[in-house]
Write an enzyme that holds these catalytic residues in place. Structure first.
Site, PDB file in Angstrom:
ATOM      1  N   SER A   6      75.478  41.339  11.522  1.00  0.00           N
ATOM      2  CA  SER A   6      76.480  40.583  13.479  1.00  0.00           C
ATOM      3  C   SER A   6      76.343  39.366  13.186  1.00  0.00           C
ATOM      4  CB  SER A   6      75.021  41.962  14.214  1.00  0.00           C
ATOM      5  OG  SER A   6      75.229  41.172  15.099  1.00  0.00           O
ATOM      6  N   HIS A  31      80.519  42.177  12.347  1.00  0.00           N
ATOM      7  CA  HIS A  31      80.243  42.985  13.460  1.00  0.00           C
ATOM      8  C   HIS A  31      80.408  41.965  14.913  1.00  0.00           C
ATOM      9  CE1 HIS A  31      78.519  46.493  16.102  1.00  0.00           C
ATOM     10  NE2 HIS A  31      78.123  45.477  16.754  1.00  0.00           N
ATOM     11  N   ASP A  33      79.539  41.371  18.808  1.00  0.00           N
ATOM     12  CA  ASP A  33      78.911  42.201  19.532  1.00  0.00           C
ATOM     13  C   ASP A  33      79.324  40.965  20.884  1.00  0.00           C
ATOM     14  OD1 ASP A  33      77.383  44.284  18.936  1.00  0.00           O
ATOM     15  OD2 ASP A  33      75.945  42.185  17.785  1.00  0.00           O
ATOM     16  N   MET A  35      79.419  41.138  24.471  1.00  0.00           N
ATOM     17  CA  MET A  35      78.732  41.369  26.078  1.00  0.00           C
ATOM     18  C   MET A  35      78.942  40.534  27.556  1.00  0.00           C
ATOM     19  SD  MET A  35      74.768  41.395  24.204  1.00  0.00           S
ATOM     20  CE  MET A  35      74.200  41.422  22.603  1.00  0.00           C
ATOM     21  N   HIS A  64      82.108  45.110  18.660  1.00  0.00           N
ATOM     22  CA  HIS A  64      81.081  46.220  19.695  1.00  0.00           C
ATOM     23  C   HIS A  64      80.976  45.636  20.925  1.00  0.00           C
ATOM     24  CE1 HIS A  64      76.950  48.082  20.529  1.00  0.00           C
ATOM     25  NE2 HIS A  64      77.348  47.970  21.088  1.00  0.00           N
ATOM     26  N   MET A  66      80.212  45.259  24.322  1.00  0.00           N
ATOM     27  CA  MET A  66      78.586  46.145  25.596  1.00  0.00           C
ATOM     28  C   MET A  66      79.482  45.861  26.809  1.00  0.00           C
ATOM     29  SD  MET A  66      75.706  45.603  23.004  1.00  0.00           S
ATOM     30  CE  MET A  66      77.210  44.434  21.831  1.00  0.00           C
ATOM     31  N   MET A 135      72.918  53.597  18.983  1.00  0.00           N
ATOM     32  CA  MET A 135      71.889  52.235  19.180  1.00  0.00           C
ATOM     33  C   MET A 135      70.076  52.968  18.318  1.00  0.00           C
ATOM     34  SD  MET A 135      73.428  49.892  19.347  1.00  0.00           S
ATOM     35  CE  MET A 135      72.634  48.834  20.084  1.00  0.00           C
ATOM     36  N   ASP A 174      72.970  50.900  14.833  1.00  0.00           N
ATOM     37  CA  ASP A 174      72.486  49.412  15.075  1.00  0.00           C
ATOM     38  C   ASP A 174      71.718  48.708  16.006  1.00  0.00           C
ATOM     39  OD1 ASP A 174      73.188  46.759  16.301  1.00  0.00           O
ATOM     40  OD2 ASP A 174      74.921  47.664  17.276  1.00  0.00           O
TER      41      ASP A 174
HETATM   42  C1  DX5 Z   1      72.197  44.689  20.021  1.00  0.00           C
HETATM   43  C2  DX5 Z   1      73.541  44.602  19.191  1.00  0.00           C
HETATM   44  C3  DX5 Z   1      73.593  44.491  17.733  1.00  0.00           C
HETATM   45  C4  DX5 Z   1      72.388  43.084  17.311  1.00  0.00           C
HETATM   46  C5  DX5 Z   1      71.741  44.022  16.304  1.00  0.00           C
HETATM   47  O1  DX5 Z   1      72.837  44.771  21.167  1.00  0.00           O
HETATM   48  O2  DX5 Z   1      74.308  45.656  19.466  1.00  0.00           O
HETATM   49  O3  DX5 Z   1      74.222  44.545  16.885  1.00  0.00           O
HETATM   50  O4  DX5 Z   1      72.805  42.055  16.979  1.00  0.00           O
HETATM   51  O5  DX5 Z   1      70.751  42.646  16.253  1.00  0.00           O
HETATM   52  P1  DX5 Z   1      69.677  43.487  14.743  1.00  0.00           P
HETATM   53  O6  DX5 Z   1      69.730  43.797  13.737  1.00  0.00           O
HETATM   54  O7  DX5 Z   1      68.931  41.444  14.724  1.00  0.00           O
HETATM   55  O8  DX5 Z   1      68.471  44.255  15.366  1.00  0.00           O
HETATM   56 ZN    ZN Z   2      76.168  45.893  18.183  1.00  0.00          ZN
END
Ligand code: DX5
Ligand code: ZN
Length: 214
Positions: A6, A31, A33, A35, A64, A66, A135, A174
């Site tokens: 990620s 990956h 993320d 948000m 991903h 969010m 998750m 994840d």
């Molecule tokens: C959290 C994200 C993850 C995050 C994981 O909301 O969706 O993808 O980057 O990070 P680690 O591997 O540090 O838990």
């Molecule tokens: Zn993620």
């Protein structure tokens, strides 16, 4: 097994450098993320990051989202180069339609569930998704502790997959994945492993290799 670092844990000032490095170090997917500060209480990067990453790596982008009501962003994500788009079951009352939209746009589609959401709530879309992302932390931030209880959901999903010939999804995890927790997820039936702080917290090649457990 596929390892998906990620980029939330990459150096934002050197994203291009870090993405190239992690691809060369053996990442199977990148990956991403995204948000919105609403669905989760954090804001990361916008849809433009997908285009920027696509220009520097051939490694598939696992995006991903969010984002509450993600529908307006789906065409932009795919146009910008997302290979797979993952949306939360909790983020829209029209999860089935949104999955269909992603497919119609030409990308792979995944459904994501938060720790508090049961697997049974996504049974109606299991025959149309390419990926199910469980998750293993509450989304929003990297570096959180793995919630072990979630491995039961992976086992449940894997059992459903084995007993239904119309299910062909991959199971992704994840949150809090590292060299200690990856085995629990693998044993439960997961196929794709997202890891942010663990991969970027040391030598990229060594960290990725250490996640490829038997
Ligand atoms: C959290 C994200 C993850 C995050 C994981 O909301 O969706 O993808 O980057 O990070 P680690 O591997 O540090 O838990
Ligand atoms: Zn993620």
């Amino acid at each position: 097994m596929k390892i998906a670092p990620s980029i939330l844990s990459a150096d934002q000032m050197n994203m291009g450098r870090d993405v190239k490095a992690v691809s060369e170090a053996g990442a199977d997917l990148i990956h991403v993320d995204i948000m919105d500060g609403h669905f989760v209480s954090n804001i990361t990067f916008g849809m433009g990051i997908i285009k920027a990453l696509k220009a520097v790596t051939e490694t598939p982008l696992d995006v991903h989202l969010m984002i509450d009501h993600p529908e307006p962003y789906l065409p932009i994500a795919v146009e910008n180069g997302a290979d797979m788009v993952l949306i939360h079951a909790e983020a829209t009352p029209h999860i089935h339609g949104a999955i269909q939209t992603i497919h119609n746009l030409g990308a792979k589609a995944g459904v994501v569930i938060n720790p508090g959401t049961p697997v049974d709530s996504i049974i109606p879309v299991l025959s149309i998704v390419d990926q199910v992302l469980i998750m293993t932390v509450n989304p929003g931030f990297g570096g959180q502790k793995f919630i072990k209880e979630m491995t039961k959901k992976i086992t449940h999903l894997d059992q459903l997959r084995q007993t239904n010939s119309d299910y062909s999804f991959e199971i992704e995890v994840d949150g809090g994945v590292d060299d200690k927790t990856v085995g629990l997820c693998k044993d439960a039936g997961a196929d794709i492993f997202v890891a942010g702080s663990y991969v970027f917290g040391g030598n990229l090649e060594e960290r990725i290799k250490s996640l490829r457990v038997e």
